[in-house]
Design an enzyme around this catalytic site. Structure first.
Site, PDB file in Angstrom:
ATOM      1  N   SER A  49       0.867  -1.189   0.000  1.00 36.57           N
ATOM      2  CA  SER A  49       0.000   0.000   0.000  1.00 36.57           C
ATOM      3  C   SER A  49       0.896   1.229   0.000  1.00 36.57           C
ATOM      4  CB  SER A  49      -0.855   0.014   1.272  1.00 36.57           C
ATOM      5  OG  SER A  49      -1.489   1.270   1.424  1.00 36.57           O
ATOM      6  N   TYR A 107      -1.746  -1.205  10.293  1.00 37.03           N
ATOM      7  CA  TYR A 107      -1.866  -1.358   8.832  1.00 37.03           C
ATOM      8  C   TYR A 107      -0.553  -0.958   8.156  1.00 37.03           C
ATOM      9  CZ  TYR A 107      -3.840  -0.971   4.108  1.00 37.03           C
ATOM     10  OH  TYR A 107      -4.103  -1.123   2.757  1.00 37.03           O
TER      11      TYR A 107
HETATM   12  P1  NAD Z   1     -11.851  -5.478   0.192  1.00 38.25           P
HETATM   13  O1  NAD Z   1     -12.258  -5.452   1.634  1.00 38.25           O
HETATM   14  O2  NAD Z   1     -12.764  -4.902  -0.830  1.00 38.25           O
HETATM   15  O3  NAD Z   1     -11.536  -6.978  -0.216  1.00 38.25           O
HETATM   16  C1  NAD Z   1     -10.699  -7.763   0.583  1.00 38.25           C
HETATM   17  C2  NAD Z   1     -11.135  -9.218   0.484  1.00 38.25           C
HETATM   18  O4  NAD Z   1     -10.222  -9.975   1.296  1.00 38.25           O
HETATM   19  C3  NAD Z   1     -12.540  -9.451   1.064  1.00 38.25           C
HETATM   20  O5  NAD Z   1     -13.298 -10.277   0.201  1.00 38.25           O
HETATM   21  C4  NAD Z   1     -12.270 -10.159   2.395  1.00 38.25           C
HETATM   22  O6  NAD Z   1     -13.302 -11.043   2.780  1.00 38.25           O
HETATM   23  C5  NAD Z   1     -10.971 -10.887   2.088  1.00 38.25           C
HETATM   24  N1  NAD Z   1     -10.214 -11.237   3.279  1.00 38.25           N
HETATM   25  C6  NAD Z   1     -10.021 -10.487   4.402  1.00 38.25           C
HETATM   26  N2  NAD Z   1      -9.277 -11.177   5.285  1.00 38.25           N
HETATM   27  C7  NAD Z   1      -8.988 -12.372   4.697  1.00 38.25           C
HETATM   28  C8  NAD Z   1      -8.240 -13.504   5.103  1.00 38.25           C
HETATM   29  N3  NAD Z   1      -7.669 -13.577   6.313  1.00 38.25           N
HETATM   30  N4  NAD Z   1      -8.131 -14.547   4.254  1.00 38.25           N
HETATM   31  C9  NAD Z   1      -8.739 -14.522   3.031  1.00 38.25           C
HETATM   32  N5  NAD Z   1      -9.473 -13.475   2.607  1.00 38.25           N
HETATM   33  C10 NAD Z   1      -9.579 -12.412   3.421  1.00 38.25           C
HETATM   34  O7  NAD Z   1     -10.414  -4.758   0.152  1.00 38.25           O
HETATM   35  P2  NAD Z   1      -9.611  -4.074  -1.061  1.00 38.25           P
HETATM   36  O8  NAD Z   1      -9.772  -2.612  -0.932  1.00 38.25           O
HETATM   37  O9  NAD Z   1      -9.924  -4.750  -2.331  1.00 38.25           O
HETATM   38  O10 NAD Z   1      -8.121  -4.411  -0.626  1.00 38.25           O
HETATM   39  C11 NAD Z   1      -7.416  -5.511  -1.183  1.00 38.25           C
HETATM   40  C12 NAD Z   1      -5.952  -5.377  -0.824  1.00 38.25           C
HETATM   41  O11 NAD Z   1      -5.435  -4.148  -1.371  1.00 38.25           O
HETATM   42  C13 NAD Z   1      -5.685  -5.308   0.687  1.00 38.25           C
HETATM   43  O12 NAD Z   1      -4.479  -5.974   0.975  1.00 38.25           O
HETATM   44  C14 NAD Z   1      -5.548  -3.823   0.945  1.00 38.25           C
HETATM   45  O13 NAD Z   1      -4.769  -3.555   2.088  1.00 38.25           O
HETATM   46  C15 NAD Z   1      -4.867  -3.382  -0.331  1.00 38.25           C
HETATM   47  N6  NAD Z   1      -5.046  -1.953  -0.628  1.00 38.25           N
HETATM   48  C16 NAD Z   1      -6.280  -1.454  -0.947  1.00 38.25           C
HETATM   49  C17 NAD Z   1      -6.408  -0.079  -1.230  1.00 38.25           C
HETATM   50  C18 NAD Z   1      -7.723   0.537  -1.624  1.00 38.25           C
HETATM   51  O14 NAD Z   1      -7.786   1.786  -1.737  1.00 38.25           O
HETATM   52  N7  NAD Z   1      -8.779  -0.216  -1.874  1.00 38.25           N
HETATM   53  C19 NAD Z   1      -5.284   0.758  -1.161  1.00 38.25           C
HETATM   54  C20 NAD Z   1      -4.053   0.192  -0.811  1.00 38.25           C
HETATM   55  C21 NAD Z   1      -3.943  -1.166  -0.561  1.00 38.25           C
END
Ligand code: NAD
Length: 254
Positions: free
Chosen positions: A140, A153
């Protein structure tokens, strides 16, 4: 057209992971998605194309037995494993004031976001080695800059960046390992129906991005696809910030 690969994506039922699964299936690959949310997995199966090339498994990325078992299932179902994407994460960076942060909550962030990456790498390595495969770990932009109340985080994502170069050195030349650091990616319309939200951004939200908009899961999926491909065979141990330039923009209060 690239050769069809089998790619294992954690947290693939919603958000960026679902976007990655969608992109890879459209590109002709076989995809295994894992998630802890069964309802979201069912919704993802209904939404994703090419169901014969998709395997959806309930597995907690932070649980050693479940990671090991689901990787074995993936290999026995599709016969090989070419790529791993550790995307699962507790995606909400805000946990409240650090002085009140329970050790269990700190550990929950570290367990899914960082230990999950280690476990996936550990169990996928022998299969990826056979295929000269590749890993992409989701970090991230918060690995490099912070808002208040996001220690767990930020630390988990900083750990991903370090783990990426450590793994790249240990597993090369057979396996390449890279990280992607997304900025603000709008995932509201990539959720299971119960979590879907109308997506609306203010002009101030768009303007803080030199690219002129907030990101989409496809912005991350297209780089993931490239990093997993042979085209990226000279790229390993790197982290790529994909944030529409947001972290390059200097902001002073008016
Ligand atoms: P999201 O919440 O939309 O999706 C995450 C998915 O991961 C969900 O379906 C959840 O059920 C699943 N999950 C959570 N814990 C889990 C586990 N222990 N085992 C298996 N599945 C699990 O989140 P997102 O925004 O799509 O984020 C995805 C990744 O991208 C994350 O690692 C997040 O930190 C990273 N990220 C997202 C953003 C953003 O702006 N959306 C920015 C930077 C980084």
């Amino acid at each position: 057209m690239q050769e069809a690969k089998t790619i294992y994506v954690t947290g693939g039922a919603q958000g960026i992971g679902l976007g990655i699964a969608h992109h890879l299936l459209i590109a002709g690959h076989r995809v295994v998605i894992t998630d802890i949310d069964e309802e979201a997995l069912s919704a993802a199966k209904a939404r994703l194309p090419y169901s014969e090339y998709l395997l959806a498994l309930v597995a907690d990325a932070g649980n050693e037995q479940q990671v090991s078992k689901s990787i074995t299932q993936a290999v026995s179902h599709f016969g090989q494993l070419d790529g791993l994407v550790h995307n699962a994460g507790i995606a909400d960076p805000f946990h409240g004031p650090m002085e009140n942060l329970e050790l269990a909550a700190w550990q929950a962030y570290l367990n899914t976001n960082l230990t999950g990456a280690f476990l996936c790498a550990k169990y996928a390595a022998k299969h990826l080695r056979k295929q000269q495969g590749s890993m992409v770990l989701m970090a991230s932009s918060r690995a490099f800059q912070s808002e208040p109340d996001t220690e767990a985080y930020a630390a988990s994502k900083g750990g991903i960046v370090a783990l990426t170069h450590a793994l790249a050195i240990s597993l090369g030349p057979d396996i390449r390992v890279n990280a992607i650091s997304p900025g603000w990616i709008e995932v509201g319309d990539w959720q299971k129906p119960a979590r879907q939200q109308p997506v609306e951004h203010r002009s101030i939200d768009r303007e803080q991005h030199p690219a002129g908009r907030v990101g989409t899961p496809n912005d991350i999926a297209s780089l993931t696809h490239y990093l997993l491909s042979k085209e990226a065979s000279f790229i390993t141990g790197q982290n790529f910030v994909v944030d529409g330039g947001m972290t390059r923009k200097m902001i002073y209060a008016e």
